[in-house]
Enzyme design. Structure first.
Site, mmCIF file in Angstrom:
data_model
loop_
_atom_site.group_PDB
_atom_site.id
_atom_site.type_symbol
_atom_site.label_atom_id
_atom_site.label_comp_id
_atom_site.label_asym_id
_atom_site.label_seq_id
_atom_site.Cartn_x
_atom_site.Cartn_y
_atom_site.Cartn_z
ATOM 1 N N ARG A 99 0.706 -1.299 -0.027
ATOM 2 C CA ARG A 99 0.103 0.116 0.032
ATOM 3 C C ARG A 99 0.845 1.221 0.042
ATOM 4 N NH1 ARG A 99 -4.352 -1.822 4.548
ATOM 5 N NH2 ARG A 99 -2.459 -3.190 5.231
ATOM 6 N N HIS A 133 -1.180 -5.098 -4.598
ATOM 7 C CA HIS A 133 -2.251 -4.003 -4.137
ATOM 8 C C HIS A 133 -2.203 -2.779 -5.187
ATOM 9 C CE1 HIS A 133 -4.768 -1.395 -1.944
ATOM 10 N NE2 HIS A 133 -3.768 -0.542 -1.978
ATOM 11 N N LYS A 197 -16.171 6.282 -2.523
ATOM 12 C CA LYS A 197 -15.708 6.172 -0.969
ATOM 13 C C LYS A 197 -14.831 7.321 -0.773
ATOM 14 C CE LYS A 197 -12.266 3.567 -0.036
ATOM 15 N NZ LYS A 197 -11.575 2.412 0.033
ATOM 16 N N ASP A 223 -12.234 -7.183 -3.590
ATOM 17 C CA ASP A 223 -11.176 -6.409 -3.370
ATOM 18 C C ASP A 223 -9.855 -7.105 -3.290
ATOM 19 O OD1 ASP A 223 -10.038 -3.862 -2.986
ATOM 20 O OD2 ASP A 223 -11.111 -3.575 -1.050
ATOM 21 N N ASP A 227 -8.695 -5.265 5.213
ATOM 22 C CA ASP A 227 -7.948 -4.777 6.296
ATOM 23 C C ASP A 227 -8.697 -4.881 7.753
ATOM 24 O OD1 ASP A 227 -5.824 -4.349 8.306
ATOM 25 O OD2 ASP A 227 -5.073 -2.421 7.106
#
Length: 316
Positions: A99, A133, A197, A223, A227
Site C-alpha cells: 500500500r 495491491h 468512497k 477487493d 484490513d
C-alpha cells in the site's frame, strides 16, 4: 513435469500450511531448514540439506508481523545464496508494504520499491506474487516477477453456487477497484456497481454514493484485501439499504486487523470468501468465512517456471 532432482522448496514461518500444500500439489517434499530466534530477537537460519546447483523456491508471506517475516525471508535468501543455489525464487502470496507504492505527501517513502530493492540485493532471481495491491509494483523489480491471480478461483466458487447473470451484481468498494470488479463480472456474466468512497483518515472509510443498480440482486463485493473491514462493512450496509437481496464479499488477502472480525460478524454480509495467502489464526475463523486455497495456482507456477513455460498462460 517438474524435475524433482533439480528443484527444492522451502518455507518460512509465516504460512507453513500453505507451503506444505503447494509442495504436495507440485509433487515435492518440503525442504528442511532450522529457523530460530536468538534471545535478542535476531533471526538464525540453517539450511539442513544441500541446495547446490538447484532451483530453489521459498514460500513466505510478508504478513503480520510484517517486519519479522520480511527479515526472515531476506536471511533465508542469503543462506541459500551462500549455499550455492542455482536460482532463488521467492513465492510471496501476500506482499507486505504494497500500500506504500507512491508518494501521496511530501517527504514520504515508497516502501514497496524499497522492499523490491532489498529482495533483489539479497539475491532473489525471481518473485512470484499474488494480486498485488498496485499493478505498478511489478515495475519496481529489475528481476522477473510473475503476478498470480485468485480471481478465477473466486469466479469458479460463485458459479458453483449458481451466482451468474442478471440476478447478480459485482460491486467495487471504490473507484480504484473497478478493473477487478469488471473481470469478475465478465466471468459471472453480470453487471457491476461502484461505491464512491471518501476516506478522511487511514483505516477509516465513509460510503458516500452508489453508481449502479443493486435492488433485488445478489451483490458480491470484490477487493484485493480486507484490513479493518470498515470499507466492506460500510459498503455492505449501503447496498442492503438500497435493496440488495443478499450481500457477499470476496478478497485475496485477509489481513483482518482488529476490529475486522467483530465488524464482519455483526455485518449484513452473508459470507466472506478469502484465500489462504495469509495464514488465518483459529480465533479469526468465524462461520461466515470461506477459505479457498491458492496452492494449485502456485504449484502450477512452479511447474511452468522450472520447465521454461509461460506463466501468464495460466490466466488466459
Amino acid at each position: 513435469m517438474i524435475n524433482f532432482n533439480n528443484v527444492k522448496i522451502f518455507s518460512g514461518n509465516s504460512n507453513l500450511e500453505l507451503a506444505k500444500k503447494i509442495a504436495e500439489k507440485a509433487g515435492l517434499q518440503l525442504g528442511k531448514a532450522e529457523i530460530q530466534r536468538f534471545k535478542d530477537g535476531e533471526v538464525y537460519i540453517e539450511i539442513e540439506e544441500t541446495v547446490r546447483g538447484r532451483d530453489v523456491f521459498v514460500v513466505q508471506s510478508t504478513s503480520e508481523p510484517v517486519n519479522e517475516n520480511l527479515m526472515e525471508l531476506l536471511i533465508f535468501v542469503d543462506a541459500l545464496k551462500r549455499a550455492s543455489a542455482k536460482t532463488i525464487n521467492v513465492i510471496i502470496p501476500y506482499y507486505g508494504y504494497a500500500r506504500q507504492d507512491r508518494k501521496s505527501k511530501p517527504r514520504e517513502p515508497i516502501t514497496s520499491k524499497l522492499v523490491a530493492n532489498l529482495l533483489t540485493t539479497a539475491g532473489v532471481n525471481r518473485v512470484v506474487a499474488m494480486d498485488l495491491h498496485a499493478d505498478q509494483i511489478q515495475g519496481f523489480f529489475d528481476i522477473p516477477l510473475d503476478h498470480m491471480q485468485a480471481l478465477p478461483l473466486m469466479a469458479r466458487y460463485f458459479k458453483e453456487k449458481g451466482f451468474k447473470g442478471d440476478e447478480v451484481v459485482v460491486v467495487s468498494p471504490d473507484v480504484g477497484g473497478v478493473k477487478r470488479a469488471r473481470k469478475l463480472a465478465e466471468k459471472l456474466d453480470c453487471k457491476i456497481a461502484i461505491i464512491d468512497k471518501r476516506r478522511p483518515k487511514p483505516n477509516m472509510s465513509e460510503v458516500m454514493n452508489l453508481i449502479g443498480e443493486v435492488e433485488g440482486k445478489i451483490a458480491i463485493f470484490i477487493d484485493d484485501m480486507i484490513d479493518t473491514a470498515g470499507t466492506i462493512t460500510n459498503g455492505a450496509d449501503a447496498i442492503a439499504q438500497r435493496g440488495a437481496k443478499e450481500v457477499y464479499a470476496c478478497c485475496t488477502h485477509a489481513v483482518f486487523s482488529d476490529p475486522a472480525i467483530e465488524r464482519l460478524e455483526k455485518s449484513v454480509l452473508k459470507e466472506i470468501v478469502i484465500t489462504d495467502s495469509i495464514a488465518l489464526p483459529e480465533r479469526k475463523k468465524i462461520d461466515k468465512i470461506k477459505i479457498l486455497s491458492v496452492d494449485s495456482v502456485f504449484a502450477n507456477a512452479i511447474d511452468r517456471i522450472t520447465n521454461n513455460q509461460s506463466v501468464s498462460e495460466l490466466f488466459n
